[in-house]
Design a protein around this motif. Structure first.
Motif, PDB file in Angstrom:
ATOM      1  N   THR A 295       0.834  -1.200   0.000  1.00 54.25           N
ATOM      2  CA  THR A 295       0.000   0.000   0.000  1.00 54.25           C
ATOM      3  C   THR A 295       0.873   1.255   0.000  1.00 54.25           C
ATOM      4  OG1 THR A 295      -0.120   0.044   2.428  1.00 54.25           O
ATOM      5  CG2 THR A 295      -1.846  -1.180   1.259  1.00 54.25           C
ATOM      6  N   ILE A 296       0.287   2.341  -0.445  1.00 59.42           N
ATOM      7  CA  ILE A 296       0.963   3.640  -0.412  1.00 59.42           C
ATOM      8  C   ILE A 296       0.030   4.656   0.240  1.00 59.42           C
ATOM      9  CG2 ILE A 296       2.409   3.227  -2.431  1.00 59.42           C
ATOM     10  CD1 ILE A 296       0.399   4.842  -4.072  1.00 59.42           C
ATOM     11  N   THR A 298      -1.716   8.186   0.258  1.00 59.14           N
ATOM     12  CA  THR A 298      -2.120   9.228  -0.672  1.00 59.14           C
ATOM     13  C   THR A 298      -1.997  10.602  -0.003  1.00 59.14           C
ATOM     14  OG1 THR A 298      -4.437   9.054   0.015  1.00 59.14           O
ATOM     15  CG2 THR A 298      -3.719   7.650  -1.809  1.00 59.14           C
ATOM     16  N   THR A 306      -1.399  -0.692  -4.168  1.00 59.89           N
ATOM     17  CA  THR A 306      -0.650  -0.270  -5.349  1.00 59.89           C
ATOM     18  C   THR A 306      -0.974  -1.101  -6.590  1.00 59.89           C
ATOM     19  OG1 THR A 306       1.185  -1.743  -4.763  1.00 59.89           O
ATOM     20  CG2 THR A 306       1.270   0.521  -3.932  1.00 59.89           C
TER      21      THR A 306
END
Length: 366
Positions: A295-296, A298, A306
């Motif tokens: 995951t990233i 935001t 992702t």
């Protein structure tokens, strides 16, 4: 379906084998009646007059304990399934393979990681099984009875439509309760310090996993993939009970096997397992990948995957990159998990429920 068998068994009950054999061959009836001794069946041992059936809470606890026994046996196959599903994720044909098949996963994991490797994720698996299978065993029958009443049918009748709906509903309830544990289990099983596949998430233990996920993503992280989990479980639960009972009824009514034969139970469980596998495997692969994807963060502070936006996006991207067989990665390992898990769960449930009833009624355990 049970009533059909009861009518057939009335004329032959004098020739049935000892009680223990009869009980073993009707284990799957527990999933429908939350009791090892359904009433009015002369081919099975009937409860003593006035014996109270298990409540939803009692069925939940007994079913969960039985599932914990089973998951200890089936967890190595679950580890193999998870790693096979992540191997070659979104890669075209011809990508390098770490593992050849499910048995190769177990063999290499045992050789490189030992017992700890083949039993990765066992702690959260226990918690998930208590919630998941406890919900199936505890809520299936009350939901089915209420559905039958709603359509004006006898609560005890086995109606395919209400059985499918009740199986799906009870499965969704369990999947929702157990989602955080399944997420952690999948990530822990995917992790390998020697032969990694897919994204790698290292956690010291389940508590460390909860702490890290909560610190990074709060509640949103713990419910990640819950939509895929509900879809997966609904598809599997909707066919598990009806296909088992249909197969058992066909075997008995056509005279292929006896109602008190262990082969009836094994054959019905195997057919049910194949049906569950066929229906559930694509969404099971999606669930594993949704859980395990990196995951990233935001700009607005949310953590997003992702690789995939949602389960449908995962299904589509897997199909484009790997073809339809990509949906069925890990199928052999999944089947190797389903059949023994079902048999051990129901056998253990029969024993646990029987012991619990004796204790509850004040009888000795000997």
């Amino acid at each position: 379906m049970l009533d059909v068998y009861r009518q057939r068994s009335d004329d032959s009950h004098k020739h049935q084998p000892p009680i223990g054999v009869g009980r073993t061959c009707h284990l799957y009836s527990l999933l429908l009646l939350c009791s090892p001794f359904p009433a009015r069946s002369s081919s099975m041992s009937s409860p003593a007059p006035g014996t109270r059936p298990l409540s939803s809470g009692e069925g939940f606890l007994c079913g969960g304990m039985a599932a914990c026994v089973a998951v200890t046996v089936s967890n190595p196959a679950e580890v193999a399934k998870t790693r096979m599903q992540l191997q070659g994720e979104l890669a075209k044909q011809g990508a390098t393979k770490v593992y050849k098949n499910a048995l190769d996963v177990i063999a290499k994991t045992w050789r490189n990681e030992g017992i700890r490797g083949v039993q990765r994720g066992l702690g959260p698996a226990y918690a998930y099984q208590i919630l998941m299978n406890g919900s199936r065993l505890g809520f299936y029958e009350p939901i089915r009875r209420q559905c039958n009443k709603f359509i004006g049918a006898n609560p005890t009748d086995q109606i395919p439509l209400t059985s499918v709906f009740s199986g799906a509903a009870s499965g969704i309830i369990g999947a929702s309760f157990g989602n955080p544990f399944f997420l952690i289990k999948a990530r822990m099983q995917a992790y390998s310090p020697v032969l990694p596949v897919g994204a790698q998430h290292y956690y010291k233990n389940s508590f460390d996993a909860f702490r890290n996920i909560w610190h990074a993503e709060k509640l949103r992280g713990l419910v990640r993939g819950i939509d895929a989990a509900a879809l997966r479980t609904a598809m599997g639960s909707s066919v598990q009970l009806p296909t088992y009972n249909w197969t058992k009824n066909q075997l008995i009514s056509r005279g292929i096997t006896r109602g008190d034969s262990i082969w009836t139970f094994l054959a019905s469980s195997s057919v049910s397992g194949l049906c569950v596998l066929t229906m559930m495997q694509p969404t099971d692969t999606v669930l594993t990948r949704m859980y395990n994807q990196p995951t990233i963060r935001t700009p607005d502070g949310r953590h997003v995957g992702t690789l995939y936006k949602n389960p449908i996006d995962c299904l589509w991207k897997t199909l484009k990159a790997e073809g339809p067989l990509g949906w069925y990665k890990g199928s052999t390992a999944h089947f190797l998990r389903i059949v023994p898990h079902t048999i051990v769960t129901l056998t253990a449930n029969d024993i646990i429920v029987g012991l619990y009833k004796r204790v509850r009624e004040g009888h000795a355990l000997t």
